[in-house]
Design a protein around this motif. Structure first.
Motif, PDB file in Angstrom:
ATOM      1  N   GLU A  11      64.511  54.811  54.722  1.00  0.00           N
ATOM      2  CA  GLU A  11      65.463  55.712  55.387  1.00  0.00           C
ATOM      3  C   GLU A  11      65.412  55.560  56.910  1.00  0.00           C
ATOM      4  N   LEU A  12      64.233  55.244  57.447  1.00  0.00           N
ATOM      5  CA  LEU A  12      64.101  55.034  58.899  1.00  0.00           C
ATOM      6  C   LEU A  12      64.832  53.781  59.375  1.00  0.00           C
ATOM      7  N   CYS A  13      65.091  52.852  58.484  1.00  0.00           N
ATOM      8  CA  CYS A  13      65.799  51.601  58.811  1.00  0.00           C
ATOM      9  C   CYS A  13      65.082  50.810  59.902  1.00  0.00           C
ATOM     10  N   LEU A  14      63.786  50.680  59.781  1.00  0.00           N
ATOM     11  CA  LEU A  14      63.041  49.864  60.740  1.00  0.00           C
ATOM     12  C   LEU A  14      63.376  48.400  60.481  1.00  0.00           C
ATOM     13  N   PRO A  15      63.580  47.615  61.539  1.00  0.00           N
ATOM     14  CA  PRO A  15      64.118  46.262  61.360  1.00  0.00           C
ATOM     15  C   PRO A  15      63.086  45.164  61.105  1.00  0.00           C
ATOM     16  N   PHE A  16      61.814  45.491  60.989  1.00  0.00           N
ATOM     17  CA  PHE A  16      60.788  44.461  60.926  1.00  0.00           C
ATOM     18  C   PHE A  16      60.753  43.794  59.554  1.00  0.00           C
ATOM     19  N   GLN A  17      60.954  42.473  59.567  1.00  0.00           N
ATOM     20  CA  GLN A  17      61.008  41.714  58.313  1.00  0.00           C
ATOM     21  C   GLN A  17      59.647  41.639  57.633  1.00  0.00           C
ATOM     22  N   ASP A  18      58.597  41.456  58.413  1.00  0.00           N
ATOM     23  CA  ASP A  18      57.242  41.308  57.875  1.00  0.00           C
ATOM     24  C   ASP A  18      56.573  42.680  57.858  1.00  0.00           C
ATOM     25  N   HIS A  19      56.743  43.410  56.746  1.00  0.00           N
ATOM     26  CA  HIS A  19      56.177  44.756  56.646  1.00  0.00           C
ATOM     27  C   HIS A  19      55.806  45.064  55.196  1.00  0.00           C
ATOM     28  N   ALA A  20      55.010  46.120  55.042  1.00  0.00           N
ATOM     29  CA  ALA A  20      54.637  46.595  53.715  1.00  0.00           C
ATOM     30  C   ALA A  20      54.288  48.066  53.805  1.00  0.00           C
ATOM     31  N   VAL A  21      54.527  48.778  52.719  1.00  0.00           N
ATOM     32  CA  VAL A  21      54.104  50.166  52.615  1.00  0.00           C
ATOM     33  C   VAL A  21      52.978  50.184  51.598  1.00  0.00           C
ATOM     34  N   VAL A  22      51.821  50.643  52.044  1.00  0.00           N
ATOM     35  CA  VAL A  22      50.650  50.749  51.175  1.00  0.00           C
ATOM     36  C   VAL A  22      50.280  52.220  51.121  1.00  0.00           C
ATOM     37  N   GLY A  23      50.354  52.801  49.938  1.00  0.00           N
ATOM     38  CA  GLY A  23      50.129  54.238  49.821  1.00  0.00           C
ATOM     39  C   GLY A  23      51.206  54.973  50.587  1.00  0.00           C
ATOM     40  N   ASN A  24      50.786  55.767  51.573  1.00  0.00           N
ATOM     41  CA  ASN A  24      51.730  56.515  52.399  1.00  0.00           C
ATOM     42  C   ASN A  24      51.804  55.957  53.815  1.00  0.00           C
ATOM     43  N   THR A  25      51.394  54.704  53.989  1.00  0.00           N
ATOM     44  CA  THR A  25      51.334  54.100  55.319  1.00  0.00           C
ATOM     45  C   THR A  25      52.215  52.858  55.390  1.00  0.00           C
ATOM     46  N   TYR A  26      52.930  52.739  56.522  1.00  0.00           N
ATOM     47  CA  TYR A  26      53.793  51.597  56.796  1.00  0.00           C
ATOM     48  C   TYR A  26      53.039  50.657  57.726  1.00  0.00           C
ATOM     49  N   TYR A  27      52.983  49.374  57.377  1.00  0.00           N
ATOM     50  CA  TYR A  27      52.354  48.351  58.209  1.00  0.00           C
ATOM     51  C   TYR A  27      53.404  47.291  58.526  1.00  0.00           C
ATOM     52  N   ALA A  28      53.394  46.798  59.772  1.00  0.00           N
ATOM     53  CA  ALA A  28      54.346  45.754  60.141  1.00  0.00           C
ATOM     54  C   ALA A  28      53.730  44.826  61.170  1.00  0.00           C
ATOM     55  N   ALA A  29      54.212  43.592  61.177  1.00  0.00           N
ATOM     56  CA  ALA A  29      53.898  42.610  62.205  1.00  0.00           C
ATOM     57  C   ALA A  29      55.202  42.360  62.948  1.00  0.00           C
ATOM     58  N   PRO A  30      55.493  43.180  63.965  1.00  0.00           N
ATOM     59  CA  PRO A  30      56.792  43.062  64.649  1.00  0.00           C
ATOM     60  C   PRO A  30      57.020  41.719  65.326  1.00  0.00           C
ATOM     61  N   VAL A  31      55.943  41.097  65.843  1.00  0.00           N
ATOM     62  CA  VAL A  31      56.077  39.791  66.490  1.00  0.00           C
ATOM     63  C   VAL A  31      55.172  38.823  65.731  1.00  0.00           C
ATOM     64  N   LEU A  32      55.780  37.876  65.056  1.00  0.00           N
ATOM     65  CA  LEU A  32      55.001  36.906  64.290  1.00  0.00           C
ATOM     66  C   LEU A  32      54.178  36.028  65.231  1.00  0.00           C
TER      67      LEU A  32
END
Length: 162
Positions: A11-32
């Motif tokens: 729903e937040l529409c975050l644009p980061f392609q390299d991401h994952a949601v683990v449990g209730n936490t969002y993880y992303a690598a915004p800059v490869l």
């Protein structure tokens, strides 16, 4: 009960392609190619199973957390419409928060407007990951530009024109 975190972060529409949601936490690598990562968690309140915002952090794999910011739902108007519609008074535990227990078939954060949170996350990530937001945003498909034709002037119904 589940916070339905994957749906919330979608729903937040975050644009980061390299991401994952683990449990209730969002993880992303915004800059490869860089070691810095973005982590977003729900923040708890002093009341059990009640959440009042998001905690956005920049994490380094060797040095741990480098910086973090708390984004409250109240400050970003996330539940303003819902609370106004239900006449929820400020300074109560229900105001600007959501609880893990919710109606069947509805997310616990039902009624959230995430635009303010998304804007704040964009501003924060611009400091730590310059250009990542634009680089990660999906490209618009090339196609014909829609024409805009001006609408003809309207006169009130039953009005005389000269």
């Amino acid at each position: 009960m589940s916070l339905q975190a994957p749906e919330f972060f979608t729903e937040l529409c975050l644009p980061f392609q390299d991401h994952a949601v683990v449990g209730n936490t969002y993880y992303a690598a915004p800059v490869l190619g860089t070691p810095l990562r973005l982590r977003i968690d729900f923040t708890r309140t002093i009341h059990a199973d009640t959440y009042g915002g998001l905690r956005v952090a920049v994490v380094h794999p060797d040095r741990g957390e480098i910086d973090a910011v708390a984004l409250s739902f109240v400050d970003h108007g996330t539940f303003h419409r819902r609370d106004e519609a239900t006449n929820t008074p400020p300074n109560t535990k229900q105001y600007g928060t959501f609880v893990a227990y919710h109606r069947h078939g509805r997310p616990p954060w039902d009624g959230a407007v995430t635009t303010g949170l998304r804007d704040a996350i964009e501003q924060y990530t611009a400091v730590w990951f310059p250009g990542a937001w634009a680089a990660s945003a999906p490209k618009r498909a090339a196609g014909p530009t829609p024409r805009s034709t001006p609408a003809p002037p309207t006169a009130p119904a039953g009005a005389r024109t000269r």
